[in-house]
Design an enzyme around this catalytic site. Structure first.
Site, mmCIF file in Angstrom:
data_model
loop_
_atom_site.group_PDB
_atom_site.id
_atom_site.type_symbol
_atom_site.label_atom_id
_atom_site.label_comp_id
_atom_site.label_asym_id
_atom_site.label_seq_id
_atom_site.Cartn_x
_atom_site.Cartn_y
_atom_site.Cartn_z
ATOM 1 C CG ASP A 180 33.302 23.771 20.213
ATOM 2 O OD1 ASP A 180 34.096 22.884 20.544
ATOM 3 O OD2 ASP A 180 33.100 24.102 19.027
ATOM 4 C CG HIS A 223 35.203 23.380 15.993
ATOM 5 N ND1 HIS A 223 34.852 22.959 17.251
ATOM 6 C CD2 HIS A 223 35.780 22.309 15.403
ATOM 7 C CE1 HIS A 223 35.189 21.682 17.405
ATOM 8 N NE2 HIS A 223 35.757 21.269 16.301
HETATM 9 P P1 NAI Z 1 35.903 9.496 9.921
HETATM 10 O O1 NAI Z 1 37.252 9.501 9.305
HETATM 11 O O2 NAI Z 1 35.477 8.367 10.785
HETATM 12 O O3 NAI Z 1 34.810 9.619 8.769
HETATM 13 C C1 NAI Z 1 34.887 10.559 7.755
HETATM 14 C C2 NAI Z 1 34.245 9.938 6.538
HETATM 15 O O4 NAI Z 1 34.176 10.945 5.540
HETATM 16 C C3 NAI Z 1 35.058 8.786 5.943
HETATM 17 O O5 NAI Z 1 34.204 7.667 5.800
HETATM 18 C C4 NAI Z 1 35.506 9.332 4.596
HETATM 19 O O6 NAI Z 1 35.539 8.333 3.593
HETATM 20 C C5 NAI Z 1 34.441 10.355 4.303
HETATM 21 N N1 NAI Z 1 34.833 11.427 3.381
HETATM 22 C C6 NAI Z 1 36.031 12.031 3.269
HETATM 23 N N2 NAI Z 1 36.011 12.933 2.284
HETATM 24 C C7 NAI Z 1 34.778 12.897 1.755
HETATM 25 C C8 NAI Z 1 34.158 13.565 0.694
HETATM 26 N N3 NAI Z 1 34.820 14.461 -0.035
HETATM 27 N N4 NAI Z 1 32.858 13.281 0.423
HETATM 28 C C9 NAI Z 1 32.203 12.365 1.135
HETATM 29 N N5 NAI Z 1 32.742 11.682 2.137
HETATM 30 C C10 NAI Z 1 34.008 11.945 2.462
HETATM 31 O O7 NAI Z 1 35.785 10.887 10.692
HETATM 32 P P2 NAI Z 1 34.706 11.327 11.781
HETATM 33 O O8 NAI Z 1 35.202 10.972 13.115
HETATM 34 O O9 NAI Z 1 33.367 10.876 11.347
HETATM 35 O O10 NAI Z 1 34.840 12.911 11.674
HETATM 36 C C11 NAI Z 1 34.423 13.607 10.513
HETATM 37 C C12 NAI Z 1 34.886 15.040 10.582
HETATM 38 O O11 NAI Z 1 34.250 15.746 11.637
HETATM 39 C C13 NAI Z 1 36.368 15.220 10.807
HETATM 40 O O12 NAI Z 1 36.839 16.258 9.953
HETATM 41 C C14 NAI Z 1 36.453 15.678 12.241
HETATM 42 O O13 NAI Z 1 37.621 16.443 12.481
HETATM 43 C C15 NAI Z 1 35.215 16.519 12.326
HETATM 44 N N6 NAI Z 1 34.731 16.812 13.677
HETATM 45 C C16 NAI Z 1 34.189 18.058 13.899
HETATM 46 C C17 NAI Z 1 33.680 18.409 15.121
HETATM 47 C C18 NAI Z 1 33.096 19.769 15.342
HETATM 48 O O14 NAI Z 1 32.761 20.062 16.501
HETATM 49 N N7 NAI Z 1 32.942 20.638 14.367
HETATM 50 C C19 NAI Z 1 33.721 17.466 16.250
HETATM 51 C C20 NAI Z 1 34.268 16.174 15.916
HETATM 52 C C21 NAI Z 1 34.764 15.878 14.668
#
Ligand code: NAI
Length: 327
Positions: A161, A189
Site C-alpha cells: 500500500d 490493510h
Molecule cells: P495463492 O492461493 O496463489 O497461494 C497461497 C498458497 O498458500 C497456496 O499454495 C496454499 O496451498 C497455501 N496455503 C494455504 N494455507 C496454508 C497453510 N495453512 N500453511 C501453508 N500454506 C498454506 O495466493 P497468493 O496470491 O500467493 O496470495 C497469498 C495471500 O496473500 C492471500 O491471502 C492474499 O490475499 C494475500 N495478499 C496480501 C497482500 C498484502 O498486501 N498484505 C497483497 C496481495 C495478496
C-alpha cells in the site's frame, strides 16, 4: 563469509511464493553477502506438495550462490525450526459469498497453529511478516498465540500500500518515485487504510503544497488507492502477486538492514502511539535501524486525518474482537 540464516516461507507454492522465493535466494532481501536456508511450508495436500517440489527444482536450477539449503515441509512445527525470518504468506483470503465468521474461523485456525509453532521452535529473535489476508488480524492472532516471543516482532504487510501510494504521487506530481520521503499509510490493510502525504516531501519540497488539492486527495487519490487491489484483480483475473512479493522483500530488507532515516510503513502492534490502543496491529510510519523499527512520533493529526484513522481503527478493532475467543 557469513553464517546462513533460516528463512521460513508459508504458501510457498502459491502465486506470491513464486515471485518471492527466487528474490530471497538471490540476496535481494537480506543482502548479497548473506547466505540463506529456505524452509518452505505448504498444506499437507499431494497437489500442493508436488507443486512445491517443482518450485524447489527451479530454485536448484538457478544455482544461486547464496542458497545454502532448502527444505519442504507440511507441518509448521518443523518448518519454523530455528527460523530467523518467517514470511507467512499462505492463508485463506475472503472468497465470494464467504461469511466473515467463516473467514475468521479458518484463518484463526491457521494463525493460532502457526503462532504456537513459532513460539515453540523458532529463533527467539524471529522477525515475522504476515502477508496472508486479512493480514493485520492474522498477524494479531499469531502474535497472541506466541506469548514467549517479542510481540513487536510480529508485523503485518502494508508496504504494498505504501509503494502504491508513492507511485500514485509520483505520477500526480511528475516527480521520481525514489525522491519521495516521509509518506505513510495508517491502519488496516484494507480499503479503509489512510495514505497520508501531508508530511511527504520531494527534494525537500512539500508534496501537499505541490498538489494543493484536498478534493483530489479525498475524492480521487484515496478511493483509487483503496481500490487498487481490486483493480488488479479485475485486470489480471488474479490478485497482485509480483508487487506483493516485492513489497514483502522491501519490508523485510528495510527491517533487517535499515532505512537510513527514510520513513516506511509497517503494520505493527501499537504501544499506544497516536491513541491507537495497545496491541492493535496497525500501519504506522517507521524508520528502521540495527534490526529494529521505530515509530515516527509527534506528527500532528488534523481533523480529516483523525476521521480516516478512526474509520480504519474501528474496522480493525471489530475484526480483532471477532477473534477474541481464539487468542
Ligand atoms: P495463492 O492461493 O496463489 O497461494 C497461497 C498458497 O498458500 C497456496 O499454495 C496454499 O496451498 C497455501 N496455503 C494455504 N494455507 C496454508 C497453510 N495453512 N500453511 C501453508 N500454506 C498454506 O495466493 P497468493 O496470491 O500467493 O496470495 C497469498 C495471500 O496473500 C492471500 O491471502 C492474499 O490475499 C494475500 N495478499 C496480501 C497482500 C498484502 O498486501 N498484505 C497483497 C496481495 C495478496
Amino acid at each position: 563469509s557469513k553464517k546462513p540464516v533460516r528463512v521460513a516461507v508459508t504458501g510457498a507454492a502459491g502465486q506470491i511464493g513464486y515471485a518471492l522465493l527466487f528474490r530471497i535466494a538471490s540476496g535481494e532481501m537480506l543482502g548479497k553477502d548473506q547466505p540463506v536456508i529456505l524452509q518452505l511450508l505448504e498444506v499437507p495436500v499431494e497437489k500442493a506438495q508436488q507443486a512445491l517440489k517443482g518450485v524447489m527444482m527451479e530454485l536448484e536450477d538457478c544455482a544461486f550462490p547464496l542458497l545454502a539449503g532448502m527444505e519442504a515441509h507440511s507441518d509448521p512445527m518443523t518448518a519454523f525450526k530455528d527460523t530467523d525470518y518467517a514470511l507467512l504468506v499462505g492463508s485463506r483470503p475472503r472468497g465470494p459469498g464467504m461469511e466473515r465468521a467463516e473467514l475468521l474461523a479458518i484463518n484463526g485456525a491457521i494463525f493460532t497453529a502457526q503462532g504456537q509453532a513459532l513460539n515453540a521452535v523458532a529463533s527467539r529473535d524471529v522477525k515475522v511478516l504476515v502477508v496472508g489476508n486479512p493480514a493485520n488480524t492474522n498477524a494479531y492472532i499469531a502474535m497472541k498465540s506466541a506469548p514467549d516471543l517479542k510481540p513487536g516482532n510480529f508485523t503485518a504487510m502494508l508496504r504494498l500500500d505504501h509503494n502504491r501510494a508513492a507511485s500514485q504521487i509520483a505520477a500526480k506530481t511528475g516527480k521520481a518515485v525514489a525522491d519521495i520521503e516521509q509518506l505513510c499509510v495508517w491502519g488496516n490493510h484494507s480499503p479503509t487504510m489512510y495514505a497520508d502525504y501531508r508530511f511527504a516531501t520531494i527534494n525537500g519540497e512539500s508534496v501537499k503544497d505541490m498538489i494543493n488539492d484536498q478534493d483530489w486527495n479525498a475524492n480521487v487519490f484515496l478511493p483509487t488507492f483503496g481500490k487498487r487491489g481490486a483493480a488488479i484483480i479485475e485486470a489480471r483475473g488474479l490478485s497482485s502477486a509480483a508487487s506483493a512479493a516485492n513489497a514483502a522483500i522491501d519490508h523485510m530488507r528495510d527491517w533487517a538492514l535499515g532505512t537510513n532515516g527514510k520513513w516506511v510503513t509497517m503494520g505493527i502492534p501499537s504501544q499506544g502511539w497516536y491513541g491507537i490502543p495497545k496491541d492493535v496491529m496497525f500501519g504506522f510510519p517507521v524508520t528502521c535501524e540495527n534490526g529494529e523499527y521505530k515509530v515516527v512520533e509527534g506528527l500532528e493529526i488534523d481533523e480529516f486525518s483523525q476521521a480516516c484513522i478512526a474509520k480504519t481503527l474501528k474496522e480493525l478493532t471489530d475484526e480483532q474482537a471477532g477473534v477474541a475467543h481464539l487468542v
